[in-house]
Design an enzyme around this catalytic site. Structure first.
Site, PDB file in Angstrom:
ATOM      1  N   ALA A 155       0.411  -0.698  -0.052  1.00 51.02           N
ATOM      2  CA  ALA A 155       0.218   0.195   0.214  1.00 51.02           C
ATOM      3  C   ALA A 155       0.696   1.267  -0.141  1.00 51.02           C
ATOM      4  CB  ALA A 155      -0.919   0.190   1.352  1.00 51.02           C
ATOM      5  N   TYR A 156       1.695   1.226   1.022  1.00 54.76           N
ATOM      6  CA  TYR A 156       2.643   2.431   0.837  1.00 54.76           C
ATOM      7  C   TYR A 156       3.542   2.658  -0.851  1.00 54.76           C
ATOM      8  CZ  TYR A 156       7.402   5.104   1.167  1.00 54.76           C
ATOM      9  OH  TYR A 156       8.165   5.812   1.816  1.00 54.76           O
ATOM     10  N   ALA A 157       4.079   1.609  -1.296  1.00 53.47           N
ATOM     11  CA  ALA A 157       4.647   1.584  -2.232  1.00 53.47           C
ATOM     12  C   ALA A 157       3.820   2.058  -3.353  1.00 53.47           C
ATOM     13  CB  ALA A 157       5.418   0.904  -2.935  1.00 53.47           C
ATOM     14  N   MET A 158       2.330   1.667  -3.265  1.00 55.42           N
ATOM     15  CA  MET A 158       1.237   2.920  -4.643  1.00 55.42           C
ATOM     16  C   MET A 158       1.135   3.884  -4.267  1.00 55.42           C
ATOM     17  SD  MET A 158      -1.361  -0.208  -4.018  1.00 55.42           S
ATOM     18  CE  MET A 158      -2.309  -0.230  -5.177  1.00 55.42           C
ATOM     19  N   THR A 159       1.094   4.745  -2.995  1.00 50.90           N
ATOM     20  CA  THR A 159       1.049   6.077  -3.117  1.00 50.90           C
ATOM     21  C   THR A 159       2.362   6.798  -3.611  1.00 50.90           C
ATOM     22  OG1 THR A 159       2.601   5.572  -0.377  1.00 50.90           O
ATOM     23  CG2 THR A 159      -0.080   5.351  -0.860  1.00 50.90           C
TER      24      THR A 159
END
Length: 253
Positions: A155-159
């Site tokens: 999720a972090y990398a997607m942001t």
């Protein structure tokens, strides 16, 4: 005259870790720095004091980010202390819960996107009327968008992938105003946020692994990132825009 004399900067998440290093370095170059913080007023005041102790100029900007109306509240706090802006550093962010896709809840997902993606988007949107022509926008990305995928940081990398797109697109839109937009992408950095797995004798194995990632053979300090941001904020970077700057010490080679 210093490189940023007469300039006003805003650094979100500017009171701790990489944000503090950026705030201190921009101030050292002559900028008057708005040190934004969400919760830790003490850290923000300490950062401001450290800047003023060496002759720099700073002020604190309190505002939570990620919720409705938060961007407006931040600019209201900023406007009370500054007239216009030259450098915007969208640094505030959160890793959120380190979980693989099966464990990520809607609440977890919404929170990390609200802080890392929604907040800088609307903060920038509202800041464009304050940002002077020839200004600078620097966004904090991550090596995770182009390096080895870590399943527990999906999720972090997607942001941050969204921030990379934001950077390129905004650079094209703001080019006619002489405003450059770039993203700085650190890898593992020795900050308080990473202290739990990267500091102390108990984490010697992790430290060795991080050192081995870089051909330079060491772990990044927050000042390593602050120095890169200072270059992008300066006139020396005037012909660099829309770029994703690898700030991993060569870890992706």
């Amino acid at each position: 005259m210093s490189a940023l004399s007469g300039k006003t900067a805003l650094v979100t998440g500017g009171s701790r870790g990489i944000g503090r290093a950026i705030s201190e370095r921009l101030a050292r170059e002559g900028a008057r720095v708005g040190v934004h913080y969400g919760r830790d007023e003490t850290a923000a005041k300490e950062t401001m004091a450290s800047i003023e102790a060496v002759g720099g100029q700073a002020f604190t900007v309190p505002a939570r980010l990620g919720g409705p109306g938060d961007a407006e509240a931040l600019w209201t706090a900023f406007d009370a202390q500054a007239d216009g802006l030259d450098i915007l550093v969208n640094n505030v962010g959160t890793v959120g819960r380190r979980e693989r896709i099966a464990q990520v809840t809607e609440a977890d997902f919404d929170h990390v996107f609200a802080v890392n993606t929604k907040a800088p988007f609307f903060l920038t949107q509202l800041g464009l009327s304050r940002l002077r022509d020839g200004g600078r926008i620097i966004n904090t990305s991550t090596s995770q968008t182009r390096g080895t995928a870590k399943t527990e940081l999906i999720a972090y990398a997607m942001t941050k992938g969204a921030i990379d797109v934001f950077t390129r697109t905004l650079a094209k839109e703001l080019g006619p105003r002489g405003i450059t937009v770039n993203a700085v992408a650190p890898g593992a950095v020795d900050t308080d946020m990473n202290a739990g797995w990267l500091r102390g004798e108990a984490n010697a194995e992790a430290q060795a692994a991080v050192r081995a990632m870089s051909p330079l053979g060491r772990i990044a300090d927050a000042t390593d990132i602050g120095d890169i941001v200072a270059f992008l904020a300066s006139n020396d970077s005037r012909w660099v825009t829309g770029q994703w700057i690898d700030a991993t010490g060569g870890a992706l080679l």
